[in-house]
Write a protein that holds these residues in place. Structure first.
Motif, mmCIF file in Angstrom:
data_model
loop_
_atom_site.group_PDB
_atom_site.id
_atom_site.type_symbol
_atom_site.label_atom_id
_atom_site.label_comp_id
_atom_site.label_asym_id
_atom_site.label_seq_id
_atom_site.Cartn_x
_atom_site.Cartn_y
_atom_site.Cartn_z
ATOM 1 N N ALA A 16 0.843 -1.199 0.000
ATOM 2 C CA ALA A 16 0.000 0.000 0.000
ATOM 3 C C ALA A 16 0.882 1.254 0.000
ATOM 4 O O ALA A 16 0.615 2.224 -0.727
ATOM 5 C CB ALA A 16 -0.925 -0.018 1.207
ATOM 6 N N ARG A 17 1.935 1.208 0.807
ATOM 7 C CA ARG A 17 2.855 2.366 0.835
ATOM 8 C C ARG A 17 3.550 2.538 -0.515
ATOM 9 O O ARG A 17 3.757 3.657 -0.989
ATOM 10 C CB ARG A 17 3.895 2.160 1.946
ATOM 11 C CG ARG A 17 3.351 2.548 3.327
ATOM 12 C CD ARG A 17 4.322 2.176 4.438
ATOM 13 N NE ARG A 17 5.692 2.550 4.150
ATOM 14 C CZ ARG A 17 6.759 2.022 4.758
ATOM 15 N NH1 ARG A 17 6.597 1.114 5.711
ATOM 16 N NH2 ARG A 17 7.968 2.409 4.436
ATOM 17 N N LEU A 18 3.905 1.417 -1.114
ATOM 18 C CA LEU A 18 4.571 1.466 -2.425
ATOM 19 C C LEU A 18 3.641 2.077 -3.472
ATOM 20 O O LEU A 18 4.056 2.873 -4.317
ATOM 21 C CB LEU A 18 4.995 0.050 -2.839
ATOM 22 C CG LEU A 18 5.785 -0.086 -4.142
ATOM 23 C CD1 LEU A 18 7.043 0.775 -4.112
ATOM 24 C CD2 LEU A 18 6.160 -1.541 -4.390
ATOM 25 N N ARG A 61 8.503 -5.738 -11.316
ATOM 26 C CA ARG A 61 7.077 -5.995 -11.603
ATOM 27 C C ARG A 61 6.222 -5.741 -10.361
ATOM 28 O O ARG A 61 5.080 -5.299 -10.481
ATOM 29 C CB ARG A 61 6.885 -7.420 -12.120
ATOM 30 C CG ARG A 61 7.445 -7.566 -13.523
ATOM 31 C CD ARG A 61 7.156 -8.906 -14.153
ATOM 32 N NE ARG A 61 7.786 -8.972 -15.461
ATOM 33 C CZ ARG A 61 7.505 -9.864 -16.395
ATOM 34 N NH1 ARG A 61 6.597 -10.785 -16.150
ATOM 35 N NH2 ARG A 61 8.135 -9.854 -17.550
ATOM 36 N N VAL A 62 6.794 -6.046 -9.197
ATOM 37 C CA VAL A 62 6.085 -5.720 -7.953
ATOM 38 C C VAL A 62 5.846 -4.217 -7.903
ATOM 39 O O VAL A 62 4.741 -3.743 -7.634
ATOM 40 C CB VAL A 62 6.911 -6.188 -6.720
ATOM 41 C CG1 VAL A 62 6.368 -5.570 -5.435
ATOM 42 C CG2 VAL A 62 6.897 -7.715 -6.630
ATOM 43 N N TRP A 63 6.893 -3.456 -8.204
ATOM 44 C CA TRP A 63 6.782 -1.982 -8.179
ATOM 45 C C TRP A 63 5.767 -1.496 -9.211
ATOM 46 O O TRP A 63 4.889 -0.679 -8.894
ATOM 47 C CB TRP A 63 8.159 -1.363 -8.439
ATOM 48 C CG TRP A 63 8.114 0.105 -8.733
ATOM 49 C CD1 TRP A 63 7.737 1.101 -7.889
ATOM 50 C CD2 TRP A 63 8.432 0.739 -9.984
ATOM 51 N NE1 TRP A 63 7.810 2.320 -8.524
ATOM 52 C CE2 TRP A 63 8.235 2.127 -9.814
ATOM 53 C CE3 TRP A 63 8.875 0.265 -11.217
ATOM 54 C CZ2 TRP A 63 8.468 3.047 -10.837
ATOM 55 C CZ3 TRP A 63 9.106 1.180 -12.239
ATOM 56 C CH2 TRP A 63 8.897 2.555 -12.037
ATOM 57 N N ARG A 64 5.885 -2.035 -10.443
ATOM 58 C CA ARG A 64 4.987 -1.576 -11.508
ATOM 59 C C ARG A 64 3.533 -1.923 -11.215
ATOM 60 O O ARG A 64 2.624 -1.231 -11.644
ATOM 61 C CB ARG A 64 5.383 -2.215 -12.842
ATOM 62 C CG ARG A 64 6.718 -1.745 -13.374
ATOM 63 C CD ARG A 64 6.951 -2.338 -14.757
ATOM 64 N NE ARG A 64 8.358 -2.279 -15.126
ATOM 65 C CZ ARG A 64 9.095 -3.353 -15.443
ATOM 66 N NH1 ARG A 64 8.554 -4.561 -15.445
ATOM 67 N NH2 ARG A 64 10.356 -3.213 -15.761
ATOM 68 N N SER A 65 3.310 -3.033 -10.487
ATOM 69 C CA SER A 65 1.939 -3.496 -10.250
ATOM 70 C C SER A 65 1.362 -2.994 -8.931
ATOM 71 O O SER A 65 0.208 -3.309 -8.612
ATOM 72 C CB SER A 65 1.902 -5.029 -10.238
ATOM 73 O OG SER A 65 2.532 -5.535 -11.370
ATOM 74 N N ALA A 66 2.167 -2.252 -8.168
ATOM 75 C CA ALA A 66 1.715 -1.878 -6.818
ATOM 76 C C ALA A 66 0.370 -1.152 -6.848
ATOM 77 O O ALA A 66 -0.489 -1.378 -5.995
ATOM 78 C CB ALA A 66 2.774 -1.011 -6.133
ATOM 79 N N GLY A 67 0.171 -0.306 -7.852
ATOM 80 C CA GLY A 67 -1.067 0.470 -7.943
ATOM 81 C C GLY A 67 -2.299 -0.388 -8.153
ATOM 82 O O GLY A 67 -3.399 -0.027 -7.742
#
Ligand SMILES: [Zn+2]
Lengths: 185, 163
Positions: A16-18, A61-67
């Motif tokens: 959520a923070r990401l 991919r974790v970062w790109r998909s965080a939203g």
């Protein structure tokens, strides 16, 4: 288990923070999970450089998909699914499965005597795992080395539990055959 | 010889079952030679595999992942804001589509009204003239379709974790 639940809750909070743009949350997720991710990738692919690339791409991919991340399953199951897909893609390429780098013996097993040299035995294990068909290898790595249950492997791979079980039965049978030389010594 | 219970041994060897189920399994092993033999073989392979340790503990990917994140963030505004960053481009493309459509329509209609035959060179000239007039020729496209293709090629691709 309470510890697992708390850890999973922490992962969801970090996601959520990401999603809010806090990159320190990504750093924490990497710190928590990178070694398991690297271990899966390395054992499945057999190439350390490629394993690091896969792990890096998994966290990107974790970062790109965080939203768009929806915590419907455990964070780790979702993460492993990303890693497994990347490993399967990579293992289709010819560079994979060279099984590079030095074998690292398990310290507790160092005292076990055998007709074969220890490094030979470990090399035999690595070769035998590398020769397994792709899906058997993925299932085996997640089961034997990542300690995942058949059900979690099923969630992470998208294969049915009975399919995972069947892959594992065949993988262990092949390995037993390949490793007869020192399992029977 | 086979036993329908044998597939359960995988769970037993991996330590999955709770204590009660484990007791049941051990009781079965005591009475079934097929499962007892298979269990012993599984244990052997399980232990042999345990000798293979990896040395990934010394690796830290944090810096390189964050560096890549910064690089990608600089290339584009970021995943959440990307659509908004693209919106003016999409609006420009839509305007051009409408303008080019009107131009082409006019190219057909006007000559007919004056008793002339429309042809391809007139259409192309209309589209190019309109793109030129809108000051969008720098986008490197000589048709509305080509322009949309160019916009599409510029869009960053999304990672797909479900391949
Ligand atoms: Zn039995």
């Amino acid at each position: 288990m309470p510890n697992d639940a708390r850890r999973s809750g922490d992962d969801v909070e970090l996601m959520a923070r990401l999603a809010d743009g806090d990159q320190s949350a990504l750093a924490q997720l990497i710190q928590r999970h990178q070694h398991r991710v690297l271990d899966i990738a390395y054992r499945t692919i057999g190439d350390r450089v490629l394993a690091e690339d896969i792990a890096q791409e998994a966290f990107l991919r974790v970062w790109r998909s965080a939203g768009s991340y929806v915590p419907s399953a455990q964070f780790t199951t979702w993460l492993y699914r990303i890693v497994v897909n990347l490993c399967i893609d990579a293992s289709r390429k010819p560079k994979a499965l060279t099984i590079d780098g030095p074998a690292v013996p398990h310290p507790e097993m160092a005292a076990v005597s055998s007709g074969l040299e220890r490094s030979d035995r470990i090399a035999a294990v690595r070769r035998a795992v590398a020769r397994l068909p792709r899906r058997q290898r993925v299932a085996l790595v997640l089961h034997r080395f990542s300690g995942l249950s058949i059900r979690v492997i099923s969630d992470a791979t998208g294969w049915s539990e009975s399919a995972v079980e069947s892959l594992l039965v065949r993988a262990y049978a092949s390995l037993r055959q390949a490793l007869t030389e020192f399992t029977e010594s | 010889m086979t036993c329908p219970y044998t597939p359960n041994l995988l769970r037993l060897v991996a330590g999955e079952p709770a204590i009660a189920e484990r007791r049941d399994m051990q009781a079965h092993l005591a009475t079934c030679a097929v499962c007892a033999r298979e269990h012993a073989r599984l244990i052997e392979v399980w232990q042999a595999l345990g000798e293979w340790e990896t040395d990934v503990a010394g690796i830290d990917l944090t810096a390189r992942v964050l560096a890549e994140v910064s690089r990608e963030s600089a290339d584009r505004t970021g995943p959440a804001r990307r659509f908004h960053a693209l919106a003016p481009m999409v609006r420009a493309a839509a305007s051009i589509l409408i303008a080019v459509g009107l131009g082409i329509g006019a190219g057909y209609v006007l000559p007919l009204r004056f008793g002339e035959t429309g042809n391809r060179s007139q259409e192309t000239a209309s589209a190019e003239a309109i793109v030129e007039a809108l000051g969008l020729s720098h986008l490197g496209s000589d048709s509305a379709t080509g322009l949309l293709n160019a916009l599409d090629a510029d869009s960053p691709s999304e990672g797909d974790e479900s391949s």
